[in-house]
Design a protein around this motif. Structure first.
Motif, PDB file in Angstrom:
ATOM      1  N   LYS A  23       0.845  -1.214   0.000  1.00 43.59           N
ATOM      2  CA  LYS A  23       0.000   0.000   0.000  1.00 43.59           C
ATOM      3  C   LYS A  23       0.871   1.252   0.000  1.00 43.59           C
ATOM      4  N   PHE A  24       2.071   1.126  -0.477  1.00 40.60           N
ATOM      5  CA  PHE A  24       3.019   2.233  -0.467  1.00 40.60           C
ATOM      6  C   PHE A  24       3.153   2.812   0.946  1.00 40.60           C
ATOM      7  N   ASN A  25       3.063   1.917   1.947  1.00 40.66           N
ATOM      8  CA  ASN A  25       3.231   2.274   3.370  1.00 40.66           C
ATOM      9  C   ASN A  25       2.235   3.338   3.842  1.00 40.66           C
ATOM     10  N   ASN A  61       6.176   6.753   1.904  1.00 42.87           N
ATOM     11  CA  ASN A  61       4.826   6.718   2.480  1.00 42.87           C
ATOM     12  C   ASN A  61       3.887   7.527   1.575  1.00 42.87           C
ATOM     13  N   ALA A  62       2.701   6.972   1.311  1.00 42.22           N
ATOM     14  CA  ALA A  62       1.757   7.620   0.381  1.00 42.22           C
ATOM     15  C   ALA A  62       0.638   8.366   1.096  1.00 42.22           C
ATOM     16  N   GLY A  63       0.854   8.726   2.373  1.00 43.28           N
ATOM     17  CA  GLY A  63      -0.176   9.469   3.108  1.00 43.28           C
ATOM     18  C   GLY A  63      -1.265   8.549   3.625  1.00 43.28           C
ATOM     19  N   GLN A  64      -2.370   9.142   3.966  1.00 42.63           N
ATOM     20  CA  GLN A  64      -3.496   8.368   4.502  1.00 42.63           C
ATOM     21  C   GLN A  64      -3.888   7.246   3.537  1.00 42.63           C
ATOM     22  N   ASP A  65      -4.167   6.059   4.086  1.00 43.13           N
ATOM     23  CA  ASP A  65      -4.691   4.968   3.252  1.00 43.13           C
ATOM     24  C   ASP A  65      -6.084   5.365   2.788  1.00 43.13           C
ATOM     25  N   LEU A  66      -6.180   5.663   1.506  1.00 41.61           N
ATOM     26  CA  LEU A  66      -7.451   6.182   0.989  1.00 41.61           C
ATOM     27  C   LEU A  66      -8.526   5.102   0.988  1.00 41.61           C
ATOM     28  N   GLY A  67      -8.103   3.836   1.036  1.00 40.32           N
ATOM     29  CA  GLY A  67      -9.078   2.751   1.147  1.00 40.32           C
ATOM     30  C   GLY A  67      -9.894   2.858   2.428  1.00 40.32           C
ATOM     31  N   ASP A  68      -9.293   3.427   3.471  1.00 40.03           N
ATOM     32  CA  ASP A  68      -9.976   3.546   4.769  1.00 40.03           C
ATOM     33  C   ASP A  68     -11.005   4.666   4.787  1.00 40.03           C
ATOM     34  N   VAL A  69     -10.887   5.619   3.859  1.00 39.97           N
ATOM     35  CA  VAL A  69     -11.795   6.781   3.903  1.00 39.97           C
ATOM     36  C   VAL A  69     -12.668   6.863   2.652  1.00 39.97           C
ATOM     37  N   ALA A  70     -12.586   5.794   1.828  1.00 36.75           N
ATOM     38  CA  ALA A  70     -13.300   5.842   0.548  1.00 36.75           C
ATOM     39  C   ALA A  70     -14.641   5.123   0.601  1.00 36.75           C
ATOM     40  N   ASP A  76     -15.096  12.364   9.698  1.00 37.94           N
ATOM     41  CA  ASP A  76     -14.834  13.517  10.562  1.00 37.94           C
ATOM     42  C   ASP A  76     -13.350  13.857  10.448  1.00 37.94           C
ATOM     43  N   PHE A  77     -13.006  14.625   9.402  1.00 34.04           N
ATOM     44  CA  PHE A  77     -11.598  14.895   9.120  1.00 34.04           C
ATOM     45  C   PHE A  77     -10.894  15.573  10.299  1.00 34.04           C
ATOM     46  N   GLY A  78     -11.581  16.560  10.906  1.00 32.54           N
ATOM     47  CA  GLY A  78     -10.974  17.286  12.027  1.00 32.54           C
ATOM     48  C   GLY A  78     -10.652  16.324  13.169  1.00 32.54           C
ATOM     49  N   GLY A  79     -11.620  15.489  13.501  1.00 34.32           N
ATOM     50  CA  GLY A  79     -11.438  14.536  14.599  1.00 34.32           C
ATOM     51  C   GLY A  79     -10.337  13.540  14.269  1.00 34.32           C
ATOM     52  N   PHE A  80     -10.332  13.106  13.020  1.00 37.40           N
ATOM     53  CA  PHE A  80      -9.339  12.180  12.491  1.00 37.40           C
ATOM     54  C   PHE A  80      -7.924  12.724  12.736  1.00 37.40           C
ATOM     55  N   LEU A  81      -7.739  13.979  12.378  1.00 36.18           N
ATOM     56  CA  LEU A  81      -6.413  14.599  12.519  1.00 36.18           C
ATOM     57  C   LEU A  81      -6.076  14.813  13.986  1.00 36.18           C
ATOM     58  N   ALA A 107       7.113  10.186  -1.334  1.00 35.46           N
ATOM     59  CA  ALA A 107       6.521  10.653  -0.070  1.00 35.46           C
ATOM     60  C   ALA A 107       5.364  11.566  -0.470  1.00 35.46           C
ATOM     61  N   ALA A 108       4.139  11.135  -0.181  1.00 32.69           N
ATOM     62  CA  ALA A 108       2.973  11.886  -0.664  1.00 32.69           C
ATOM     63  C   ALA A 108       2.028  12.207   0.494  1.00 32.69           C
ATOM     64  N   GLY A 109       1.304  13.315   0.369  1.00 32.18           N
ATOM     65  CA  GLY A 109       0.317  13.700   1.380  1.00 32.18           C
ATOM     66  C   GLY A 109       0.948  13.767   2.759  1.00 32.18           C
ATOM     67  N   ALA A 110       0.289  13.108   3.717  1.00 25.67           N
ATOM     68  CA  ALA A 110       0.824  13.136   5.084  1.00 25.67           C
ATOM     69  C   ALA A 110       2.188  12.462   5.160  1.00 25.67           C
ATOM     70  N   GLY A 111       2.525  11.630   4.185  1.00 25.52           N
ATOM     71  CA  GLY A 111       3.865  11.031   4.139  1.00 25.52           C
ATOM     72  C   GLY A 111       4.920  12.097   3.880  1.00 25.52           C
ATOM     73  N   ALA A 132       0.105  15.873  -2.135  1.00 23.47           N
ATOM     74  CA  ALA A 132      -1.040  15.294  -2.859  1.00 23.47           C
ATOM     75  C   ALA A 132      -2.402  15.776  -2.367  1.00 23.47           C
ATOM     76  N   PHE A 133      -2.433  16.506  -1.285  1.00 21.97           N
ATOM     77  CA  PHE A 133      -3.723  16.868  -0.676  1.00 21.97           C
ATOM     78  C   PHE A 133      -4.655  17.536  -1.688  1.00 21.97           C
ATOM     79  N   VAL A 134      -4.119  18.531  -2.408  1.00 24.76           N
ATOM     80  CA  VAL A 134      -4.965  19.301  -3.320  1.00 24.76           C
ATOM     81  C   VAL A 134      -5.539  18.411  -4.424  1.00 24.76           C
ATOM     82  N   PRO A 140      -3.090  20.748   2.928  1.00 28.35           N
ATOM     83  CA  PRO A 140      -1.972  20.052   3.594  1.00 28.35           C
ATOM     84  C   PRO A 140      -2.204  19.980   5.105  1.00 28.35           C
ATOM     85  N   ASP A 141      -2.009  18.781   5.651  1.00 26.67           N
ATOM     86  CA  ASP A 141      -2.182  18.632   7.104  1.00 26.67           C
ATOM     87  C   ASP A 141      -0.958  17.928   7.676  1.00 26.67           C
ATOM     88  N   SER A 142      -1.084  17.485   8.907  1.00 27.55           N
ATOM     89  CA  SER A 142       0.034  16.814   9.590  1.00 27.55           C
ATOM     90  C   SER A 142       1.274  17.708   9.626  1.00 27.55           C
TER      91      SER A 142
HETATM   92  O1  T3D Z   1      -9.083  11.401   6.211  1.00 30.17           O
HETATM   93  C1  T3D Z   1      -8.222  12.006   5.609  1.00 30.17           C
HETATM   94  O2  T3D Z   1      -7.966  11.755   4.436  1.00 30.17           O
HETATM   95  C2  T3D Z   1      -7.455  13.104   6.351  1.00 30.17           C
HETATM   96  C3  T3D Z   1      -6.015  12.847   6.321  1.00 30.17           C
HETATM   97  C4  T3D Z   1      -5.297  13.121   5.229  1.00 30.17           C
HETATM   98  C5  T3D Z   1      -3.860  12.865   5.153  1.00 30.17           C
HETATM   99  C6  T3D Z   1      -3.406  12.558   3.748  1.00 30.17           C
HETATM  100  O3  T3D Z   1      -2.348  12.008   3.614  1.00 30.17           O
HETATM  101  S1  T3D Z   1      -4.372  12.988   2.419  1.00 30.17           S
HETATM  102  C7  T3D Z   1      -3.409  12.435   1.020  1.00 30.17           C
HETATM  103  C8  T3D Z   1      -3.561  10.966   0.793  1.00 30.17           C
HETATM  104  N1  T3D Z   1      -2.611  10.475  -0.188  1.00 30.17           N
HETATM  105  C9  T3D Z   1      -2.788  10.657  -1.496  1.00 30.17           C
HETATM  106  O4  T3D Z   1      -3.730  11.272  -1.947  1.00 30.17           O
HETATM  107  C10 T3D Z   1      -1.764  10.009  -2.413  1.00 30.17           C
HETATM  108  C11 T3D Z   1      -2.425   8.975  -3.289  1.00 30.17           C
HETATM  109  N2  T3D Z   1      -1.442   8.273  -4.088  1.00 30.17           N
HETATM  110  C12 T3D Z   1      -0.868   8.831  -5.159  1.00 30.17           C
HETATM  111  O5  T3D Z   1      -1.080   9.966  -5.508  1.00 30.17           O
HETATM  112  C13 T3D Z   1       0.074   7.960  -5.925  1.00 30.17           C
HETATM  113  O6  T3D Z   1      -0.215   6.605  -5.635  1.00 30.17           O
HETATM  114  C14 T3D Z   1       1.562   8.226  -5.559  1.00 30.17           C
HETATM  115  C15 T3D Z   1       1.975   9.608  -6.092  1.00 30.17           C
HETATM  116  C16 T3D Z   1       1.817   8.149  -4.062  1.00 30.17           C
HETATM  117  C17 T3D Z   1       2.448   7.169  -6.249  1.00 30.17           C
HETATM  118  O7  T3D Z   1       2.125   7.099  -7.625  1.00 30.17           O
HETATM  119  P1  T3D Z   1       2.676   5.865  -8.492  1.00 30.17           P
HETATM  120  O8  T3D Z   1       2.168   6.071  -9.891  1.00 30.17           O
HETATM  121  O9  T3D Z   1       4.126   5.720  -8.284  1.00 30.17           O
HETATM  122  O10 T3D Z   1       2.013   4.560  -7.837  1.00 30.17           O
HETATM  123  P2  T3D Z   1       0.490   4.063  -7.908  1.00 30.17           P
HETATM  124  O11 T3D Z   1       0.368   3.045  -8.975  1.00 30.17           O
HETATM  125  O12 T3D Z   1      -0.436   5.202  -7.919  1.00 30.17           O
HETATM  126  O13 T3D Z   1       0.329   3.363  -6.471  1.00 30.17           O
HETATM  127  C18 T3D Z   1       0.991   2.122  -6.178  1.00 30.17           C
HETATM  128  C19 T3D Z   1       0.100   1.295  -5.283  1.00 30.17           C
HETATM  129  O14 T3D Z   1      -0.020   1.936  -4.010  1.00 30.17           O
HETATM  130  C20 T3D Z   1      -1.305   1.176  -5.844  1.00 30.17           C
HETATM  131  O15 T3D Z   1      -1.808  -0.092  -5.434  1.00 30.17           O
HETATM  132  P3  T3D Z   1      -2.064  -1.245  -6.538  1.00 30.17           P
HETATM  133  O16 T3D Z   1      -2.969  -0.698  -7.585  1.00 30.17           O
HETATM  134  O17 T3D Z   1      -0.688  -1.573  -7.070  1.00 30.17           O
HETATM  135  O18 T3D Z   1      -2.665  -2.377  -5.732  1.00 30.17           O
HETATM  136  C21 T3D Z   1      -2.030   2.268  -5.110  1.00 30.17           C
HETATM  137  O19 T3D Z   1      -3.409   2.060  -5.032  1.00 30.17           O
HETATM  138  C22 T3D Z   1      -1.395   2.189  -3.750  1.00 30.17           C
HETATM  139  N3  T3D Z   1      -1.509   3.472  -3.040  1.00 30.17           N
HETATM  140  C23 T3D Z   1      -0.834   4.601  -3.295  1.00 30.17           C
HETATM  141  N4  T3D Z   1      -1.227   5.558  -2.479  1.00 30.17           N
HETATM  142  C24 T3D Z   1      -2.152   5.022  -1.669  1.00 30.17           C
HETATM  143  C25 T3D Z   1      -2.335   3.682  -2.025  1.00 30.17           C
HETATM  144  N5  T3D Z   1      -3.204   2.881  -1.398  1.00 30.17           N
HETATM  145  C26 T3D Z   1      -3.919   3.428  -0.395  1.00 30.17           C
HETATM  146  N6  T3D Z   1      -3.799   4.725  -0.006  1.00 30.17           N
HETATM  147  C27 T3D Z   1      -2.925   5.541  -0.595  1.00 30.17           C
HETATM  148  N7  T3D Z   1      -2.763   6.813  -0.166  1.00 30.17           N
END
Ligand code: T3D
Length: 259
Positions: A23-25, A61-70, A76-81, A107-111, A132-134, A140-142
């Motif tokens: 999950k890209f950590n 690290n790719a930030g918050q696991d979007l699978g958990d919030v999708a 509750d984003f505020g509470g989450f943070l 390193a993306a988002g909170a990562g 990546a937030f935008v 941007p948080d964290s």
């Molecule tokens: O509740 C809240 O959300 C509040 C808190 C927010 C804090 C945050 O961090 S918000 C920001 C969350 N992060 C993102 O939006 C980043 C999402 N990911 C990306 O933009 C891209 O994956 C990357 C730029 C990080 C990397 O791109 P790339 O092309 O090198 O790799 P990929 O193919 O997109 O991803 C590789 C795998 O990692 C892929 O899985 P798969 O298809 O091989 O099974 C992808 O789904 C997974 N992955 C990447 N980022 C995340 C993720 N899985 C879950 N959550 C992620 N954030």
């Protein structure tokens, strides 16, 4: 004891590895809490004199696991943070030992915010940074709104946060966002050597440098001068200070113990 991170202490360095490579950590609640706990343990453990934070596999690290919030439900984003991320980020500053981010991949988002919360950033030439937030309509948080403008200046910080564009390791070095870039094939050894070197330095003074400089960012000159005098009072009474002066007078390399 940890499920989402690995933590290993040797030669004065606690290596903390974010360990969800498939999950890209990406962060889960458990990972937020395990990182916070690992930093607290490292602070307490006298044998730890530097912390090295890195990621398993291709990503840092790719930030918050979007699978958990999708799920489609209300989040509750505020509470989450407030509950998960903010205590973790604060622990980076409360830990009065050097924390080095070894950014091995993206390193993306909170990562990215977590890398910025570290004291020193080392990057593999394969590393990249995405505010990546935008890209998902968030702010941007964290600590991203705090650290990024302080590290790269407001103009660049706004550009990175507003566009969400990927920054290469070479560009990150150019704008001062990372301290060093190393070839990918020797990166982990270089990062460990860097951390081990830091672990041989006067740890208490380094902790005080970290505290005083971070405080200084939010204080006046007069307040900072006063805080420097206070911190120097502590540093000046350490064994490492005595050892540093003695070693200088004896024309030999100092042997610091961190006390
Ligand atoms: O509740 C809240 O959300 C509040 C808190 C927010 C804090 C945050 O961090 S918000 C920001 C969350 N992060 C993102 O939006 C980043 C999402 N990911 C990306 O933009 C891209 O994956 C990357 C730029 C990080 C990397 O791109 P790339 O092309 O090198 O790799 P990929 O193919 O997109 O991803 C590789 C795998 O990692 C892929 O899985 P798969 O298809 O091989 O099974 C992808 O789904 C997974 N992955 C990447 N980022 C995340 C993720 N899985 C879950 N959550 C992620 N954030």
């Amino acid at each position: 004891m940890y499920e989402t991170i690995l933590c290993e202490v040797s030669e004065g360095v606690a290596v903390v590895t974010l360990n969800r490579p498939d999950k890209f950590n990406a962060f889960t609640e458990r990972m937020n809490k395990e990182i916070t706990d690992a930093l607290k343990q490292a602070q307490k453990d006298e044998s730890v004199r530097c912390i090295l934070l890195t990621g398993a596999g291709r990503a840092f690290n790719a930030g918050q696991d979007l699978g958990d919030v999708a799920g489609g439900g209300e989040v509750d984003f505020g509470g989450f943070l407030r509950d998960r991320y903010n205590p973790m980020i604060l622990q980076f500053q409360k830990t009065e030992k050097p924390i080095v981010a070894a950014v091995n991949g993206v390193a993306a988002g909170a990562g990215m915010s977590v890398a910025l919360a570290c004291d020193i950033r080392l990057a593999s030439e394969k590393a990249s940074f995405v505010n990546a937030f935008v890209n998902i309509g968030l702010v941007p948080d964290s600590g991203g709104c705090y650290f990024l403008p302080r590290i790269v200046g407001l103009g660049k910080a706004l550009e990175l946060a507003m566009t969400g564009e990927k920054v290469s390791a070479a560009e990150a070095l150019r704008i001062g966002m990372v301290n060093q870039v190393y070839p990918a094939d020797t990166f982990q050894e270089e990062a460990l050597a860097y951390a081990r070197k830091l672990a041989t330095l006067p740890t208490r003074a380094i902790g005080l440098i970290k505290r005083t400089m971070n405080k200084g960012l939010d204080m006046s000159l007069e307040e900072t001068l006063n805080y420097e005098a206070y911190a120097q009072g502590i540093a000046g009474s350490t064994e490492d200070h005595k050892e540093g002066v003695t070693a200088f007078m004896e024309k030999r390399a100092p042997r610091f113990t961190g006390r």
